[in-house]
Write a protein that holds these residues in place. Structure first.
Motif, PDB file in Angstrom:
ATOM      1  N   HIS A 762       0.860  -1.170   0.000  1.00 42.54           N
ATOM      2  CA  HIS A 762       0.000   0.000   0.000  1.00 42.54           C
ATOM      3  C   HIS A 762       0.904   1.230   0.000  1.00 42.54           C
ATOM      4  N   ARG A 763       0.725   2.064  -1.010  1.00 47.01           N
ATOM      5  CA  ARG A 763       1.582   3.246  -1.142  1.00 47.01           C
ATOM      6  C   ARG A 763       0.721   4.481  -1.223  1.00 47.01           C
ATOM      7  N   VAL A 764       1.181   5.535  -0.602  1.00 47.01           N
ATOM      8  CA  VAL A 764       0.464   6.804  -0.668  1.00 47.01           C
ATOM      9  C   VAL A 764       1.472   7.909  -0.958  1.00 47.01           C
ATOM     10  N   LEU A 765       1.126   8.763  -1.888  1.00 49.22           N
ATOM     11  CA  LEU A 765       1.964   9.920  -2.198  1.00 49.22           C
ATOM     12  C   LEU A 765       1.158  11.176  -1.957  1.00 49.22           C
ATOM     13  N   MET A 766       1.738  12.169  -1.364  1.00 45.89           N
ATOM     14  CA  MET A 766       1.049  13.443  -1.198  1.00 45.89           C
ATOM     15  C   MET A 766       1.755  14.447  -2.101  1.00 45.89           C
ATOM     16  N   VAL A 767       0.988  15.079  -2.947  1.00 50.02           N
ATOM     17  CA  VAL A 767       1.617  15.980  -3.910  1.00 50.02           C
ATOM     18  C   VAL A 767       1.000  17.360  -3.849  1.00 50.02           C
ATOM     19  N   ASP A 768       1.800  18.319  -4.227  1.00 48.29           N
ATOM     20  CA  ASP A 768       1.315  19.691  -4.357  1.00 48.29           C
ATOM     21  C   ASP A 768       1.775  20.112  -5.750  1.00 48.29           C
ATOM     22  N   GLY A 769       0.863  20.078  -6.709  1.00 41.33           N
ATOM     23  CA  GLY A 769       1.261  20.307  -8.092  1.00 41.33           C
ATOM     24  C   GLY A 769       2.231  19.211  -8.496  1.00 41.33           C
ATOM     25  N   ASP A 770       3.451  19.609  -8.938  1.00 41.66           N
ATOM     26  CA  ASP A 770       4.439  18.619  -9.338  1.00 41.66           C
ATOM     27  C   ASP A 770       5.283  18.133  -8.164  1.00 41.66           C
ATOM     28  N   GLU A 771       5.216  18.862  -7.080  1.00 38.59           N
ATOM     29  CA  GLU A 771       6.123  18.532  -5.973  1.00 38.59           C
ATOM     30  C   GLU A 771       5.579  17.387  -5.126  1.00 38.59           C
ATOM     31  N   VAL A 772       6.429  16.416  -4.852  1.00 39.11           N
ATOM     32  CA  VAL A 772       6.044  15.324  -3.963  1.00 39.11           C
ATOM     33  C   VAL A 772       6.348  15.777  -2.534  1.00 39.11           C
ATOM     34  N   LEU A 773       5.303  15.964  -1.727  1.00 40.25           N
ATOM     35  CA  LEU A 773       5.528  16.425  -0.354  1.00 40.25           C
ATOM     36  C   LEU A 773       5.950  15.276   0.542  1.00 40.25           C
ATOM     37  N   ALA A 774       5.344  14.122   0.289  1.00 33.90           N
ATOM     38  CA  ALA A 774       5.666  12.957   1.113  1.00 33.90           C
ATOM     39  C   ALA A 774       5.275  11.703   0.368  1.00 33.90           C
ATOM     40  N   ALA A 775       5.968  10.626   0.664  1.00 31.67           N
ATOM     41  CA  ALA A 775       5.648   9.343   0.044  1.00 31.67           C
ATOM     42  C   ALA A 775       5.769   8.280   1.118  1.00 31.67           C
ATOM     43  N   LEU A 776       4.769   7.395   1.182  1.00 36.26           N
ATOM     44  CA  LEU A 776       4.783   6.342   2.195  1.00 36.26           C
ATOM     45  C   LEU A 776       4.594   4.999   1.508  1.00 36.26           C
ATOM     46  N   PHE A 777       5.485   4.090   1.802  1.00 35.21           N
ATOM     47  CA  PHE A 777       5.444   2.748   1.220  1.00 35.21           C
ATOM     48  C   PHE A 777       5.239   1.789   2.376  1.00 35.21           C
ATOM     49  N   THR A 778       4.170   1.000   2.339  1.00 37.32           N
ATOM     50  CA  THR A 778       3.952   0.085   3.469  1.00 37.32           C
ATOM     51  C   THR A 778       3.702  -1.328   2.964  1.00 37.32           C
ATOM     52  N   SER A 797      11.889  14.252  -8.059  1.00 41.10           N
ATOM     53  CA  SER A 797      11.273  13.184  -8.832  1.00 41.10           C
ATOM     54  C   SER A 797       9.788  13.456  -9.054  1.00 41.10           C
ATOM     55  N   THR A 798       9.241  12.816 -10.061  1.00 39.94           N
ATOM     56  CA  THR A 798       7.805  12.938 -10.286  1.00 39.94           C
ATOM     57  C   THR A 798       7.095  11.857  -9.483  1.00 39.94           C
ATOM     58  N   ALA A 799       5.812  12.086  -9.301  1.00 39.31           N
ATOM     59  CA  ALA A 799       5.031  11.135  -8.528  1.00 39.31           C
ATOM     60  C   ALA A 799       5.081   9.748  -9.157  1.00 39.31           C
ATOM     61  N   ALA A 800       4.927   9.701 -10.461  1.00 41.67           N
ATOM     62  CA  ALA A 800       4.861   8.395 -11.116  1.00 41.67           C
ATOM     63  C   ALA A 800       6.177   7.642 -10.952  1.00 41.67           C
ATOM     64  N   GLY A 801       7.281   8.372 -11.089  1.00 43.94           N
ATOM     65  CA  GLY A 801       8.588   7.731 -10.955  1.00 43.94           C
ATOM     66  C   GLY A 801       8.768   7.138  -9.568  1.00 43.94           C
ATOM     67  N   LEU A 802       8.341   7.870  -8.563  1.00 45.49           N
ATOM     68  CA  LEU A 802       8.532   7.406  -7.197  1.00 45.49           C
ATOM     69  C   LEU A 802       7.612   6.254  -6.850  1.00 45.49           C
ATOM     70  N   MET A 803       6.431   6.288  -7.426  1.00 45.89           N
ATOM     71  CA  MET A 803       5.402   5.349  -7.012  1.00 45.89           C
ATOM     72  C   MET A 803       5.858   3.905  -7.156  1.00 45.89           C
ATOM     73  N   ALA A 804       6.623   3.651  -8.194  1.00 49.25           N
ATOM     74  CA  ALA A 804       7.061   2.284  -8.419  1.00 49.25           C
ATOM     75  C   ALA A 804       7.934   1.790  -7.272  1.00 49.25           C
ATOM     76  N   GLY A 805       8.570   2.726  -6.577  1.00 46.52           N
ATOM     77  CA  GLY A 805       9.393   2.319  -5.436  1.00 46.52           C
ATOM     78  C   GLY A 805      10.696   1.685  -5.849  1.00 46.52           C
ATOM     79  N   ARG A 806      10.971   1.660  -7.117  1.00 49.36           N
ATOM     80  CA  ARG A 806      12.253   1.112  -7.546  1.00 49.36           C
ATOM     81  C   ARG A 806      12.626   1.743  -8.879  1.00 49.36           C
TER      82      ARG A 806
END
Ligand SMILES: Nc1nc2c(c(=O)[nH]1)N[C@H]1C(S)=C(S)[C@@H](COP(=O)(O)OP(=O)(O)OC[C@H]3O[C@@H](n4cnc5c(=O)[nH]c(N)nc54)[C@H](O)[C@@H]3O)O[C@H]1N2
Ligand SMILES: Nc1nc2c(c(=O)[nH]1)N[C@H]1C(S)=C(S)[C@@H](COP(=O)(O)OP(=O)(O)OC[C@H]3O[C@@H](n4cnc5c(=O)[nH]c(N)nc54)[C@H](O)[C@@H]3O)O[C@H]1N2
Ligand code: SF4
Ligand SMILES: [Mo]
Length: 875
Positions: A762-778, A797-806
């Motif tokens: 379960h992953r959650v990203l918090m974004v403000d426009g393009d900026e990733v404020l926080a990302a949580l990987f559980t 990084s962009t949200a999509a890039g980070l989301m993969a977690g790798r």
């Protein structure tokens, strides 16, 4: 600052020279000083990252009273009045100063003068009690003075270097590099490590003796017997030494089996030592921090005295100091049982000489309270006013919860620190903002008795003042105007050097009267110099001539028997916990945690557990362990490794309530002290370990500082933000709300969620426009992620890039950082070793740069080579 300023590294007792300069763009650069005798230009990972630790984030810039900023007059008047009132009502012993081996000599001198000469109590003690006290006591018993006989050069000249309870590779890295270089140049040189644990230092060793914890006396007694039986006793030298027969008799009565070593290994060691003239025995906290620490020291000294291997080129015992000015603190009499300049509190002539010199109203004849006793007296309300300077006892003292509660309950507590964000400063009534490294000016003495200058190269920020000035200000306000009217550190140093001349006239060794006449300009320009410094002599070794500083002028060997260990694992607490340091952090991390580079090596508190114990206890790799002793509890990440023996565990000392949920390891360590030195046993605590019932694990990246309330957490800085490791014992129903709460994010921030029901991710990203404020990987299991990649990818990084977690296939995951200087990860190194067939540390350096700057990671590179090419390890 214009041009270059030479100064000294503020971390370990190696005392490396550092040059501060401005580059063409005007940016500050720091590099090793080629002209300094300790390091000849080298710096370790901590020294190389100094530039990342000197910003003003989290700095305390004005005095605070009750948490509110105020001016100096208000704060210092209050401190002086409270101290005076407390003394008037309850006597001088109702106040205490707890100071630090990281203070500059000038700071230390003024604190000691105020307490011992003017307040009239000896209740000043220092964190050196937790560090060097057993060496001090051992030296004094054997030599009649607290003096390290040799120089660093002796490690290079020796044919055998024995490292006892010393992880030199991580704790004195530049000295270790000198040793490694000397050994590479003279392959016949031998290195032996004696440590219950396998460490980065043992990578260099020809022989590693994993002795039973605490059994060092039995080991060195076996060596003394062997020296005798092989006729390796130096009879000529023994004419200058008392106590040989008794010491030998005691050694014979001792049982070498107590070491738990394979008799063949033990034989190899004593045989090698006996055959080798040029032996240096380096020892550190595995010796000092023990309930029998002073006896351990003397067991080592006995062997050097009996064989005459002392004070000669390449031969001698060598106690390496931990803190940058541990040695200077001993010289100025920072310990509760010493006077300045190696003069003794219990010696009436010394006392009156010091008193007369200071023109002081008092000279206490009874030693003050040693660290553990001091905080006990605080807890009982006997010490009612406490001033803590440059140390963080709520974290670093044994029985730390009790110490914390004692400080919290004390009537009046002053803390001098560079930040108010420490576990100790949070408990103080008054917090005084001290000048930090780079802003202050004075001298320090390193492990080889070399006095070096720390020089100012940064502007003093805010209302900050150097420690000596703060202490002198209180002294003047208490009514002793003339005694504390110093214009600057040069004046203090001259006074101190003059006093040392009096010590010299008593026949003591600590005499730097040759420096008493320095002008301000000469003091400013003072080059590193080894003491003594008198008209007759500068520097050099001690005791090679058979001259000692005991009442008889003779050296002393002591009859020693290995004592039964105080902490014995039992059914309730079946494991023995050892504690110590990691490569890239300094103590309670108030400075090193500011550096993302240094935090990348080891980013959370951990417990090393042997695979057999882990299996028995049901501890999975990277699970969270609940560690309990009879007095406290901690939560630590499990690292399964054969570096620790079955039945033993190891935890680092660095984590605090600021950096982890329950990482303060000293909360578990009982305050058991050595009866001679008063130094606490920090290396042997009986504990039990069980897996924490974690329902979910998490890894978090955040722009702003995270404030988790999870059962387990540990936070660290990364470039552009923070990371946190998390574990829940009750999975939060709403992960997005949890993330908002931890990172203090507004409702407005948008959330992107991704669930992988099959794997429970379960992953959650918090974004403000393009900026990733926080990302949580559980995940339900410890989160397997390319952390190192994520950390570097996070910024920008962009949200999509980070989301993969790798990382994508084009950017392989570098893995956990090994080389902090060039940020080279373990995966990168392993891959290069295999793909490019690298066979040596030098080849790794040529290929990847790893290990080519500070060199602190070279032992780890060697270990990776050994593991990746098992055949090479045997060569
Ligand atoms: N990176 C880094 N370097 C530092 C510091 C730091 O915080 N971080 N701090 C500095 C300070 S103040 C100090 S005092 C020094 C400390 O430097 P060291 O003394 O080298 O460091 P420690 O890790 O405390 O402990 C040394 C070793 O003692 C071993 N040991 C435990 N019990 C026994 C025993 O019974 N017998 C023997 N023979 N060995 C035992 C431990 O396993 C450990 O590997 O480091 C200094 N340098
Ligand atoms: N379990 C266990 N406990 C241990 C040890 C162990 O091996 N195991 N080792 C022990 C040893 S050897 C030591 S030396 C101690 C170290 O323990 P501490 O001395 O408590 O640790 P530090 O983090 O070095 O604390 C220094 C404090 O001074 C502040 N400071 C930095 N610069 C300045 C300055 O210029 N002026 C002032 N006034 N303050 C400043 C820092 O912010 C920090 O709060 O820990 C001891 N405790
Ligand atoms: S070895 Fe590292 S920490 Fe120690 S004084 Fe040198 S640069 Fe500083
Ligand atoms: Mo220390």
């Amino acid at each position: 600052m214009t041009g270059e300023r030479r100064t000294t590294c503020p971390y370990c007792g190696v005392g490396c020279g550092v040059v501060a300069a401005r580059d063409v763009a005007g940016a500050l650069t720091l590099r090793g000083d080629r002209a300094h005798p300790a390091n000849a230009g080298r710096l370790c990972s901590k020294g190389s990252a100094l530039g990342e630790t000197i910003d003003l984030d989290d700095r305390l810039l004005a005095p605070t009273v009750g948490g509110t900023a105020t001016d100096w007059d208000t704060a210092l008047d209050l401190v002086a009045r409270k101290l005076r009132d407390t003394i008037a009502a309850h006597g001088p012993d109702s106040v205490g100063f707890y100071v630090s081996g990281q203070l500059l000599t000038e700071d230390y001198y003024v604190a000691n003068k105020l307490m011992k000469g003017f307040i009239g109590s000896a209740n000043i003690d220092t964190n050196s009690r937790l560090c060097m006290a057993s060496s001090v006591a051992g030296h004094r018993r054997a030599f009649g003075t607290d003096t390290v006989p040799g120089s660093y050069e002796d490690l290079e000249l020796a044919d055998l270097v024995v490292l006892v309870g010393s992880n030199l590779a991580w704790c004195h890295p530049v000295l270790f590099q000198r040793l490694a270089a000397a050994r590479a140049a003279r392959p016949e040189m031998r290195v032996v490590t004696i440590d219950p644990r396998r460490t980065a230092t043992s990578e260099l060793a020809d022989l590693h003796l994993a002795l039973r914890p605490g059994s060092d006396v039995a080991l060195f007694n076996a060596l003394l017997v062997r020296l005798y039986e092989q006729g390796a006793i130096d009879k000529g030298y023994l004419a200058h030494v008392d106590g040989f027969d008794e010491a030998l008799r005691a050694a014979y009565a001792d049982d070498p089996d107590a070491t738990g070593l394979d008799p063949a290994d033990l034989h190899d060691f004593v045989d090698l030592w006996t055959r080798t003239e040029r032996v240096v025995t380096v020892y550190s906290q595995g010796v000092n921090q023990s309930a029998t620490g002073t006896d351990k020291v003397n067991a080592i000294l006995n062997c050097h005295l009996a064989s005459g291997r002392i004070g000669k080129p390449g031969a001698g015992p060598f106690s390496v100091t931990g803190q940058p000015n541990a040695m200077g603190g001993r010289e100025v009499g920072g310990l509760a049982n010493m006077l300045a300049c190696h003069m003794e509190l219990e010696n009436a002539a010394h006392r009156s000489a010091v008193r007369e010199f200071w023109d002081a109203p008092a000279a206490p004849s009874v030693p003050g309270k040693k660290a553990v006793e001091m905080f006990e007296a605080v807890g009982r309300g006997e010490i009612r006013a406490l001033w803590i300077i440059h140390t963080n006892p709520a974290v670093s003292m044994p029985d730390a919860d009790r110490v914390r509660d004692a400080i919290a309950g004390c009537e009046f507590v002053v803390v001098s620190d560079i930040t108010a964000r420490t576990d100790t400063a949070r408990l103080a009534h008054v917090v005084l903002p001290a000048a930090a490294w780079g802003e202050k000016d004075g001298t320090v003495t390193n492990s080889e008795r070399v006095i070096s200058r720390q020089r100012t190269f940064l502007k003093v920020p805010g209302k900050v003042r150097p420690d000596w000035e703060i202490i002198a200000g209180v002294g003047r306000r208490m009514g002793w105007t003339a005694a504390f009217d110093y214009a600057g550190p040069a004046e203090i140093f001259r006074e101190y050097a003059t006093l040392s001349g009096i010590a010299g006239r008593f026949g003591l060794d600590f005499d730097i009267s040759g420096l008493a006449g320095l002008s301000d300009a000469e003091y400013d320009a003072l080059a590193p110099v080894q003491w003594p410094v008198t008209t007759a002599r500068t520097g050099g070794r001690f005791f090679g001539d058979g001259r000692f500083f005991t009442a008889t002028g003779r050296g002393r060997m002591l009859p020693l028997r290995a004592a039964a260990p105080k902490a014995v694992p039992d059914a309730a607490y079946p494991l023995l916990m050892n504690t110590g340091r990691v490569r890239d952090h300094w103590h309670t991390m108030t400075r090193t945690a500011k550096s993302p580079r240094l935090s990348a090596h080891l980013a959370e508190p951990y417990l090393e557990v042997n695979p057999a114990d882990a299996e028995r206890l049901g501890l999975a790799p990277a699970a969270i362990a609940e560690v309990e002793s009879a007095i406290g509890r901690a939560l630590l990440r499990v690292r399964i490794t054969t570096a620790v023996a079955p039945g033993q565990v190891f935890a680092p000392m660095h984590w605090t309530a600021e950096t982890a949920s329950a990482g303060r390891i000293d909360a578990l360590v009982a305050a058991v002290t050595d009866p001679v030195s008063g130094q606490p046993e920090s290396k042997a605590t009986a504990v039990r370990v069980s897996p924490l019932a974690v329902t979910r694990y998490g890894f978090l990246l955040s722009r702003d500082e995270p404030r988790p309330g999870t059962a387990y957490w540990a936070r660290a800085r990364i470039r552009g933000g923070w990371q946190a490791e998390l574990a829940w014992t009750e999975t939060p129903a709403d992960l997005e709300a949890e993330l908002r709460a931890i990172c203090g994010l507004p409702e407005g921030a948008g959330a992107i969620e991704l669930r992988d029901a099959g794997r429970g991710l379960h992953r959650v990203l918090m974004v403000d426009g393009d900026e990733v404020l926080a990302a949580l990987f559980t995940a339900p299991e410890p989160v397997a992620l390319a952390r190192s990649w994520l950390r570097s990818a996070y910024a920008g990084s962009t949200a999509a890039g980070l989301m993969a977690g790798r990382p994508g296939a084009d950017r392989p995951d570098p893995g956990a950082t090994v080389c902090a200087c060039f940020d080279v990860g373990v995966n990168t190194i392993r891959a290069a070793i295999l793909d490019r067939n690298l066979a040596s540390v030098a080849e790794i350096g040529a290929a990847l740069q790893a290990g080519t700057n500070c060199g602190s990671c070279r032992p780890e590179l060697q270990a990776l080579l050994d593991a990746t090419h098992p055949s090479l390890a045997a060569e």
